[in-house]
Design an enzyme around this catalytic site. Sequence first.
Site, short mmCIF file in Angstrom:
data_model
loop_
_atom_site.label_atom_id
_atom_site.label_comp_id
_atom_site.label_asym_id
_atom_site.label_seq_id
_atom_site.Cartn_x
_atom_site.Cartn_y
_atom_site.Cartn_z
N TYR A 37 0.83 -1.20 0.00
CA TYR A 37 0.00 0.00 0.00
C TYR A 37 0.86 1.24 0.00
O TYR A 37 1.90 1.30 0.65
CB TYR A 37 -0.84 0.07 1.28
CG TYR A 37 -1.92 -0.93 1.42
CD1 TYR A 37 -2.90 -1.09 0.45
CD2 TYR A 37 -2.01 -1.71 2.57
CE1 TYR A 37 -3.92 -1.99 0.62
CE2 TYR A 37 -3.02 -2.61 2.75
CZ TYR A 37 -3.98 -2.75 1.78
OH TYR A 37 -4.99 -3.64 1.96
N HIS A 193 -13.22 2.68 5.61
CA HIS A 193 -12.00 1.93 5.35
C HIS A 193 -11.60 1.02 6.50
O HIS A 193 -10.56 0.36 6.43
CB HIS A 193 -10.83 2.88 5.05
CG HIS A 193 -10.90 3.52 3.69
ND1 HIS A 193 -11.06 4.87 3.50
CD2 HIS A 193 -10.84 2.97 2.44
CE1 HIS A 193 -11.09 5.13 2.19
NE2 HIS A 193 -10.97 4.00 1.54
N ARG A 223 -5.37 7.44 -8.88
CA ARG A 223 -4.50 6.36 -8.44
C ARG A 223 -5.08 5.05 -8.97
O ARG A 223 -6.24 5.01 -9.40
CB ARG A 223 -4.37 6.29 -6.92
CG ARG A 223 -5.66 5.86 -6.22
CD ARG A 223 -5.51 5.88 -4.71
NE ARG A 223 -4.73 4.77 -4.21
CZ ARG A 223 -5.26 3.63 -3.71
NH1 ARG A 223 -6.57 3.47 -3.67
NH2 ARG A 223 -4.49 2.67 -3.26
N ASN A 225 -5.89 0.96 -8.04
CA ASN A 225 -5.99 -0.05 -6.99
C ASN A 225 -6.33 -1.36 -7.70
O ASN A 225 -6.70 -1.37 -8.87
CB ASN A 225 -7.07 0.33 -5.99
CG ASN A 225 -7.00 -0.48 -4.72
OD1 ASN A 225 -6.00 -1.13 -4.44
ND2 ASN A 225 -8.07 -0.45 -3.94
N GLU A 265 -8.86 -0.95 -10.51
CA GLU A 265 -9.69 0.24 -10.36
C GLU A 265 -8.86 1.48 -10.69
O GLU A 265 -7.82 1.72 -10.06
CB GLU A 265 -10.18 0.38 -8.91
CG GLU A 265 -11.12 -0.70 -8.48
CD GLU A 265 -11.50 -0.59 -7.00
OE1 GLU A 265 -12.36 -1.38 -6.57
OE2 GLU A 265 -10.95 0.27 -6.28
N TYR A 316 -7.24 -10.48 2.44
CA TYR A 316 -8.19 -9.36 2.33
C TYR A 316 -8.74 -9.25 0.91
O TYR A 316 -9.93 -9.01 0.71
CB TYR A 316 -7.50 -8.06 2.73
CG TYR A 316 -8.36 -6.85 2.50
CD1 TYR A 316 -9.54 -6.67 3.23
CD2 TYR A 316 -8.04 -5.91 1.53
CE1 TYR A 316 -10.35 -5.57 3.00
CE2 TYR A 316 -8.85 -4.81 1.30
CZ TYR A 316 -10.00 -4.65 2.04
OH TYR A 316 -10.80 -3.57 1.80
N LYS A 317 -7.89 -9.46 -0.06
CA LYS A 317 -8.34 -9.36 -1.45
C LYS A 317 -9.04 -10.64 -1.91
O LYS A 317 -9.50 -10.73 -3.05
CB LYS A 317 -7.15 -9.02 -2.36
CG LYS A 317 -6.67 -7.57 -2.15
CD LYS A 317 -5.43 -7.25 -2.95
CE LYS A 317 -4.87 -5.86 -2.64
NZ LYS A 317 -5.67 -4.75 -3.19
#
Lengths: 355, 198
Positions: A37, A193, A223, A225, A265, A316-317
């Site tokens: 990140y 978040h 950005r 993601n 994204e 998490y993903k």
Amino acid sequence: MTIQFNDETFRDDYSFRNSEWAIKRFPFPFHEDSYMYSVNMEQHRGGPAGSVYEKRFDVDEHYLAEMKDRALVLDQDPLRCQSLPHMTLAGWDLLELIMECKSEDYPDLFELHRNGNTWRWVNKPMGIDDTFTFLDETTLPYGPMEYITRQAQGDFAVLDQRDDMLWMDAGMITTQADWSLDFDIGMNFFEWHAPVPLAHEKGIFIRALKFLLNIQQGAPARRLNWTMTVNPLLDTSPENYHKWGIQKTELSPENIGHKQHLRVELQTFYRLPRSNALVFPIRCYLCNFQDMMTMPKWGRRLHRVIRDLPDELATYKGFIDNKPMMLDYLSQFDDGQPTSPGIWPDQETEPPLQK
Amino acid sequence: MAKFEFPPSILSRPVWGRLEARSGKSHLMIADAEGAEAILDIATPELMENTHIIYIPKGANHADKLRALAPAQFYEGPSYDASVQRIRRVLSGAHMGLQVYLTGTESLMGQAMRETSTAGIPHSAVQTEHRGSVARRMQCVHCKGITEDVELDPFVCSHCGLNLFVRDHYSRRHAAYQGVCVDAEDHGNIPEPKGIYE
């Protein structure tokens, strides 16, 4: 160039396909051979011709199919589009922004004719020609945010700004990476978040908020993601997770190349002029592994990124269970050669696979 | 009864405080079950002169003790749902300077807090203290139905029947935690339910 719009689906028979043009311009999200990140923001002021960065709101071959998919999602679950009562003005701001940008950036596809507050909007691909009164909701078939985002690819979160904080107070969210607008609406930046691991401890959200609060009119930022999705499924919502979750287990060494998609994204951030709200378009691009592997640099890099990714992030993903199978597949495309810096495929200069 | 110490959690999860008697023109205390004990802990005759207590026993046996405090107004409600119209009416007639005290289960505090913010009561005038059950009010992310008093994880949605796991992600607008299908990726594989904090 004239865009040929695909007749394709993001569900059931999954006939979604990327053309060679779409693969070449896919926003590969890794600028180096590893990932962690970061507040990876940059100004959104165009980019290389033909790239997804070039226009303010990118329109591509999937436009009509994505809008059809959005309409289906909304028919089944109107709660995917919500706007708290104080956000209507921000909805008009957003409508104006998208209409201006699209008519200026794609004059052959979209037209905006303004005569005072009487506006005529022409969307040629969707066959729409509407005349309405700006700031008068009764002259549109939907609220302003819903009206325009039924005609624009990507999700849209519209964030109110008050008390030095951003609030998720409106949105059109039908292609989300597993978060619920209905649940998160009204939350502040840190609350929505909250479930993200590691990033809070690294101070990512404190710095990102500081950056976002200071975005000025006319100076949008962006950005990238990413996450992973099995099948080209746009609607990976928590609402429907009990229906699509099982698809993650249908991956095999034989089908992984065309079933496993990298989901990227392109997030952009615009200050809105009347409401001072911030709009956060989240545009989703899907590319399956085998198409990505046609770019030797991306093949080498994706293998290294996934191999070295912390397990917390893979969990998490949502792809920790499939990670070994992914690595088996991807390792075939990593010959150990160095890769050039940056996200672009560099087809002319990167050596072909030496395996 | 010893107070439960909630383990550290994510940033959307509410953090409850400890009630203290504050000066104010009027006081509204809303409590359920063991929340009565938090009121008893701070009650003084002066405070009670201007206090309206709304109490939902939920099977607990504290109503008489609260009544004995002789508050200016006392209401005992059979359930939160039965009491909420009254809570709204009281909040709509509130004046500047009202102090609000919410205590008891997270469900009670979360829902009453939503009423206070809808009514425009500044959050600085609202105190909370958790007492009693650590059961949660859960929203099913799939069918949107609310299941009250969830003590076990996973649990069965009382509306759609899906088996849901209990998240710490919390919505103040729903006054609920989020429940998500636990066997979406392996149908029928439901872990043995255990207490949320076990």
